[in-house]
Design an enzyme around this catalytic site. Sequence first.
Site, short mmCIF file in Angstrom:
data_model
loop_
_atom_site.label_atom_id
_atom_site.label_comp_id
_atom_site.label_asym_id
_atom_site.label_seq_id
_atom_site.Cartn_x
_atom_site.Cartn_y
_atom_site.Cartn_z
N GLU B 50 0.81 -1.22 0.00
CA GLU B 50 0.00 0.00 0.00
C GLU B 50 0.84 1.27 0.00
O GLU B 50 0.38 2.32 -0.44
CB GLU B 50 -0.98 0.03 1.17
CG GLU B 50 -2.14 -0.94 1.05
CD GLU B 50 -1.88 -2.27 1.74
OE1 GLU B 50 -0.70 -2.54 2.08
OE2 GLU B 50 -2.83 -3.05 1.93
N PHE B 112 -11.27 -6.99 14.39
CA PHE B 112 -10.17 -7.42 13.52
C PHE B 112 -9.93 -6.36 12.44
O PHE B 112 -10.85 -5.91 11.77
CB PHE B 112 -10.53 -8.76 12.87
CG PHE B 112 -9.47 -9.24 11.91
CD1 PHE B 112 -8.20 -9.57 12.36
CD2 PHE B 112 -9.75 -9.35 10.56
CE1 PHE B 112 -7.23 -10.00 11.47
CE2 PHE B 112 -8.79 -9.78 9.67
CZ PHE B 112 -7.52 -10.11 10.13
N GLN B 113 -8.70 -5.96 12.28
CA GLN B 113 -8.28 -4.95 11.30
C GLN B 113 -9.01 -3.62 11.46
O GLN B 113 -9.29 -2.94 10.49
CB GLN B 113 -8.40 -5.49 9.87
CG GLN B 113 -7.43 -6.65 9.62
CD GLN B 113 -7.28 -7.02 8.16
OE1 GLN B 113 -8.20 -6.85 7.37
NE2 GLN B 113 -6.10 -7.52 7.79
N LYS B 162 -17.88 -1.08 6.32
CA LYS B 162 -18.31 -2.15 5.41
C LYS B 162 -19.82 -2.16 5.20
O LYS B 162 -20.31 -2.38 4.08
CB LYS B 162 -17.84 -3.49 5.97
CG LYS B 162 -18.07 -4.67 5.04
CD LYS B 162 -17.33 -5.90 5.55
CE LYS B 162 -17.76 -7.17 4.84
NZ LYS B 162 -17.60 -7.14 3.39
N MET B 468 23.35 10.47 1.38
CA MET B 468 23.11 11.79 1.96
C MET B 468 23.54 11.83 3.43
O MET B 468 24.14 12.79 3.90
CB MET B 468 21.63 12.15 1.81
CG MET B 468 21.34 13.62 1.97
SD MET B 468 22.40 14.63 0.93
CE MET B 468 21.21 15.54 0.01
#
Lengths: 168, 573
Positions: B50, B112-113, B162, B468
Amino acid sequence: MSDMKNRWIALYVENQIGVLAKVSGLFSGKSYNLQSLTVGTTEDESISRMTICVTSDDITFEQIKKQLNRMVEVIKVIDLTDVPLHMKEILYAKVTGIDAEDKAELFRIAQVFSVDVVDIGNDSILLECKLTSRRNNELIALLKSKYRHISIVRGGAVAIESISTGCR
Amino acid sequence: MDITGRKLFVKALEEEGVDTIFAYPGGTVTDLFDELYKNESIHMVLPRHEQGLIHEAEGYARSSGKVGVCLVTSGPGATNIVTGLADAHYDSIPLVCFTGQVPLALIGNDAFQEVDIVGITRSITKYSVTVRSREELGRIIKMAFYIAKTGRPGPVLIDLPKDIQTALGPSVYPEHVEIRGYKPNSSVHVGQLKRAYKLLRSAKKPLILAGGGVNISHANERLLAFAEKENVPVVTTIMGKGAIPTKHALYVGNCGMHGKYAANKAVSECDVLFSIGTRFNDRITGDLNEFAPKAKIVHIDVDTASISRNVVVDVPVVSDADLALEKLLEWAEPKKTAAWQNQIKIWENENPLAMRRDRGMTPQMIMEHINSSFPGGIYVTDVGQHQMWATQYLELDRGSSLITSGGLGTMGFGFPAAIGAKLAHPDRDVVCISGDGGFQMNMQEMATAVAEGTAVTICILNNYYLGMVRQMQQLFYGKRYASTCLRRRVSCGNGCKGPNGGCPPYVPDFVRFAESYGACGIRVEKEEEIDAAFEEAKKHTDAPTIIEFMIASDEIVLPMVQGGNPMSEMILK
């Protein structure tokens, strides 16, 4: 900084979940010095009004107002710092472990400060104060200097612009 | 007739003209994917992580000016886009990101999640909101697109439970929305702009400082016309590079920490700094007390909060860059600046941007060959030394553009952003310039590039180091190379002071890495090999090509101003 002082903002915001978190998060995230923040709905239930006190210099205060203004949920920012207004803070002071002489003294203090004695026990007393924050600070200082067992709960100031005279 | 939330979701995307969505599936968004599956007009890109996803959407948005659209699941899907949101927020990139959420009734149960993604992202989005009823879904999506692309653009997050996706509700997608707390500036205060212009007219040593806002508002043509008509030299920030063509006689260069000597000198010596669309980031100003000490400063910016924030300015103007320049052009008339321009030329000749050319293939040479091999290309960089070399040596004209993570400085940005840019512009050359460290941060996106057939040319400047930081260790930390050597293994022991004969081999082998994806990988060790490598890359029109450039480990970015120092104190050698 020489221009550090307390400043006041009235903030109209959407009355929605998360808006208080967003506003308060701005102050913590950007290290602005928040003194107090009160919030409640207005005559329009979809809008809340916050009264915010910050300690800052001029430049930071300008930035705070701009940052607030740019939030989508903020409808209007009003700088109350130099506006005539009515402003009060509710405060409860409970003093415990006191004798009769202390009680009598506390009644006199209540009279002078124009606050109400709203509850009383054998060795305790409860004061209800609707004063300016500054006056509340003075009362707390006095109580602290005289009594050992005090508990304070205060609500932060609410303010509204005056109709005629300027009083704080 | 009422329709489901998922149907309205797709309808909204269609009406917003979304042609590409960067989407990674998961439990709480399966309904939306199922609906997208049936749709013919929206291309779904499946990234491999993601974070890669949101940088791809950024690359798509940065290169096209369109809103980048992301769809991820709840929990880890949502938290994985956090870095990209912050990146887009900093650089004013329009994104609309949909995150799945557990059903309304489960919110707060540590389901969950479940994560409070709106809470997490509040300070790094322009607006973030959870949809709490099916009725408000249409309005919220409309708001999101409107907020993302107007005013100072930015990312908007919509958290979509959902059960809202399957609930029935109104089929209407509104044509416009009124938001009482959001009124983006759409005009310019003419009186204030006139004051700004008068100040410019009064200057003997005027200088235009163009920031990223000029590129975002597509004010390039007007800025060029204005600078030409007034005869005023132009410096840019990194985000503003390309505001006018870099080979133009009036263009001095980038200013700031790794800016050109002449550009920083010009800022330090000018008497009016006419700045447009910049935040005056600390990488541009250095020590604020010493920034443009001789100048009156004009600041034109669409974001009121960016004005007089870092630098106190003399004339603030709240306006979109293009709008202000349109007005300024009406007034513009030629100005005598020959002496001042001569002075800048003298500084340029004193310390031109150039690397030593006696040590084999240098980064400067690589950039020069990119210039000649990919004219009119979209150049996308990652973050680090290569990024600074790219911003120093790439030539930009009206046809070409530079995409880079300026504000947040996100390593891992470059490669996925290049994929996104290529998806938006399949007909243009897209060159990703990355370091060996940054590329590894999102190199799983190689699979995405192969799957999408995106012919991105990936130039990895490999110096075996996180260069760097290594540069700072080399200059200011007694060559104690803590955790910057990418060849280092546990067997190396402590106290390494740099490469020696016994160094372990580098991993991964980027050529074999490319080949393992069925793509072409080329290793380039000499300047003579560069053009052939680019020609080979161009032959692969439906797959990415990795070109690994072996450069010296100790090459450093110069000039350099140490953080917090005045811009006049440049390290030149």
